[in-house]
Write a protein that holds these residues in place. Sequence first.
Motif, short mmCIF file in Angstrom:
data_model
loop_
_atom_site.label_atom_id
_atom_site.label_comp_id
_atom_site.label_asym_id
_atom_site.label_seq_id
_atom_site.Cartn_x
_atom_site.Cartn_y
_atom_site.Cartn_z
N PRO A 289 -0.27 10.32 12.31
CA PRO A 289 -1.43 11.05 12.56
C PRO A 289 -1.27 12.36 11.94
O PRO A 289 -2.18 12.90 11.44
N ALA A 290 -0.09 12.95 11.93
CA ALA A 290 0.16 14.21 11.01
C ALA A 290 -0.38 13.91 9.55
O ALA A 290 -0.79 15.04 9.00
N VAL A 291 0.21 12.98 8.88
CA VAL A 291 0.04 12.86 7.52
C VAL A 291 -1.60 12.58 7.49
O VAL A 291 -2.14 12.99 6.28
N ARG A 292 -2.05 11.79 8.23
CA ARG A 292 -3.77 11.48 8.18
C ARG A 292 -4.38 12.95 8.19
O ARG A 292 -5.49 12.99 7.52
N THR A 293 -4.15 13.72 9.01
CA THR A 293 -4.68 15.20 9.45
C THR A 293 -4.45 15.77 7.89
O THR A 293 -5.28 16.41 7.38
N LEU B 169 -1.89 8.16 -1.76
CA LEU B 169 -3.06 8.80 -1.53
C LEU B 169 -3.22 10.24 -2.05
O LEU B 169 -4.22 10.86 -1.90
N CYS B 170 -2.26 10.47 -3.08
CA CYS B 170 -2.32 11.36 -4.03
C CYS B 170 -1.29 11.37 -5.08
O CYS B 170 -0.43 10.50 -4.73
N ASP B 171 -1.47 12.00 -6.08
CA ASP B 171 -0.35 11.82 -7.08
C ASP B 171 0.30 13.36 -7.50
O ASP B 171 -0.36 14.37 -7.13
N ALA B 172 1.65 13.13 -7.59
CA ALA B 172 2.46 14.23 -7.95
C ALA B 172 2.62 14.65 -9.33
O ALA B 172 3.19 13.71 -10.08
N GLU B 173 2.51 15.91 -9.78
CA GLU B 173 2.64 16.30 -11.04
C GLU B 173 3.53 17.44 -11.17
O GLU B 173 3.40 18.32 -10.51
N PRO B 174 4.44 17.44 -12.36
CA PRO B 174 5.27 18.65 -12.43
C PRO B 174 4.49 20.12 -12.34
O PRO B 174 3.42 20.07 -12.97
N SER C 33 6.58 18.20 2.85
CA SER C 33 6.95 16.80 3.49
C SER C 33 5.76 16.07 3.63
O SER C 33 6.06 14.78 3.19
N LEU C 34 4.80 16.68 4.01
CA LEU C 34 3.61 15.83 4.43
C LEU C 34 2.73 15.48 3.07
O LEU C 34 2.34 14.33 2.90
N LEU C 35 2.87 16.26 2.03
CA LEU C 35 2.30 16.05 0.67
C LEU C 35 2.99 14.81 0.07
O LEU C 35 2.53 13.92 -0.35
N GLU C 36 4.38 14.84 0.14
CA GLU C 36 5.26 13.57 -0.45
C GLU C 36 4.98 12.51 0.47
O GLU C 36 5.03 11.57 -0.21
N GLU C 37 4.59 12.45 1.62
CA GLU C 37 4.68 11.24 2.49
C GLU C 37 3.21 10.64 1.84
O GLU C 37 3.01 9.46 1.78
N ARG D 15 0.79 -1.17 0.11
CA ARG D 15 -0.03 -0.09 0.14
C ARG D 15 0.93 1.39 0.14
O ARG D 15 0.20 2.31 -0.10
N ARG D 16 2.28 1.13 -0.05
CA ARG D 16 2.91 2.35 -0.17
C ARG D 16 4.25 1.84 -0.71
O ARG D 16 4.75 0.60 -0.88
N ARG D 17 4.76 2.77 -1.01
CA ARG D 17 6.26 2.58 -1.95
C ARG D 17 7.25 2.46 -0.80
O ARG D 17 7.42 3.28 0.13
N LEU D 18 8.09 1.46 -1.07
CA LEU D 18 9.09 1.08 0.02
C LEU D 18 10.57 1.09 -0.91
O LEU D 18 10.56 0.83 -2.05
#
Length: 643
Positions: A534-538, A579-584, A569-573, A426-429
């Motif tokens: 908890p920080a990332v969930r919020t 749970l979201c996608d990064a776009e240039p 940092s939170l968005l990258e996590e 469920r997450r990148r490792l």
Amino acid sequence: MQVHVLGPFEVLRDGRFATPSAPKLRQVLALLVTHANSIVRTDQIIEELWEDHPPKSVTTTLQTYVYQLRKLLRLSGSGAPAVHRNEPLAEAVLLTSPSGYLLGLPPDAMDSHRFEQLAERGRAEFEAGSLAEAADTLGAALKLWRGPALIDVSPGPVLQAEVVRLDEIRKNALERRIDSALSLGRHRELLGELTTAVTREPTHEGFQARLMLALYRSGRRSDALQVYQRARKVLADELGLDPSSELQKLHAAVLSADPALEAPRIRETVRASPQIEPPAELPSDMPAIVGREASLTTALQALTSPERKAPPVVVGVGAPGTGKSAFCVHAAHLVRSDYPDGQLYAQLLDPRGEPVDLSEVLAHFLRALGVAPTSLPRSLEERSQMFRGRTAGRRVLVVLDDLVSAEQLLRLKPSGSGCAVLAASRRRLSHPMITTTLEMTPLNVGDSLQLLGSTLGAHRIAGEIDAVHELVELCEGMPLALHASASRLRLRPHWSITRLVEWVRREQRRGPELAVKALELSASIEQTYRLASPAVRTAFRLVSILHEQPVSPQAAAAVLRCTEFSAESLLEELVEFRLCDAEPAAEEPGGFRYRFPTHLRAAAGLLELAPEHDEVFVPSVSGPPAQRAASPRWAPRSAASEA
């Protein structure tokens, strides 16, 4: 305090029964007991008691129920430190958390817990060939049952699932105990019990087969044949089915008086080191996997390469609902012949979304590879070492579902170069031992149409092509949502595809989160969400609902009231957890924008209802800017009222 869950629901307190008489109060207590020592979320209790129609004063009503339980059973509201440290409790406690309630119980307070422990021990003894011990242990487990589980509670949807789970474990334990007794030549002793079991569950082919075998070994061949005829009639009348191939083969063997049906000699069942068949634990395969041809080719090449010097580790990563688990199982079935020493499988998250005990997973793997339960080491490290030793020089495939950390991979990775690991995560490792990472992205429109066509039939798709395209758009390329939609249409053949689309749209208008539930994506999203900090969930809940356009770190920082660095940092996590996608960012070379697909934004509404163990962001307002940018501060939510 002792709680009887199997049979009548009774609570024994200080030598007297103190069971609540009010039906809903009994439901609340039963729900807390069956999830003892874990938090039961408020929304679960609401679903159990009222499903979709809670009263307006639902919060006050729940607080009243908890107060009444504490008073009736004299339960303490303290004891949190021991519970959170997983220490054994000396006394029962009923605790309140921001998201629900926790009933802490001492070890062995529940007969259902003792039953499951005995059933598991009996299973291990049975698989190790210790048949007499298995029969005794499983018999002791079954004696704890005094009737159906929670017989005097009217279960709602949450408790009903627990009732079904316990009953399935009971049936498995009963079958193993009967098999142990049959192997020990006790067929005559079983006739009465098997006849009763068949009468209670006439469509249970396992009980029918065992009764036929016991009758045949007792010299009652004609009676065994009559059992088959009755079973065939019941299956046809009640289910419209023919007997299974196994039952038909047994019938043919009885007709021909096959010598293989004769009772084994006792001495043949007692072996110092029983011959263990290679484990074959893969779940059932999907008929086909659509839209993953390139990833499948890459996985098969990595898993079958003859030149490898270490076990390949292939990890499929994807957002909730992208079908990564089904992909891994399908790939494992395609290469199983390359691993003749066995295929092992483990689910690494429990139904509540918590990581399972790796020590127990290794114990299961070692038993499957022939290690007697009595020879299992106690510590996790020793079991991991034994597993590496057992797989050295062998060709074993290990399939892991819901992998969440490199630690799990280190412990469960076999050592032989002929072995391999195939995992869904469920997450990148990132770890040197991971040789191949495969991204499970949403399906494009063409692949989505192909998936629906393969499950519903091309004729049904062609007749409503506009509605099919709408359905594909609603599902956003998520295989889980597409399969759920196709399944709903198969269950309701009188529905058109247009009707299904209108139903989902109506749910969407009532609330975006209801559409996510209708497409059966909510559970998978919540499991991924619970793995984050908890920080990332919020951050997910607050930022995802901003708007439909990709979000910049500056916009997220304004919502979270923190520095742009902390927000990024939170968005990258969140990207790591898919749970979201990064776009240039076109206007900012080297920068990124963060996009939340519609179904993930909608799920945030559901997750707000049950922020288990969550924390609230508190902006840092003192100190120089460089110091404030280092990291955000987080403070626990204020405690709830006493109930």
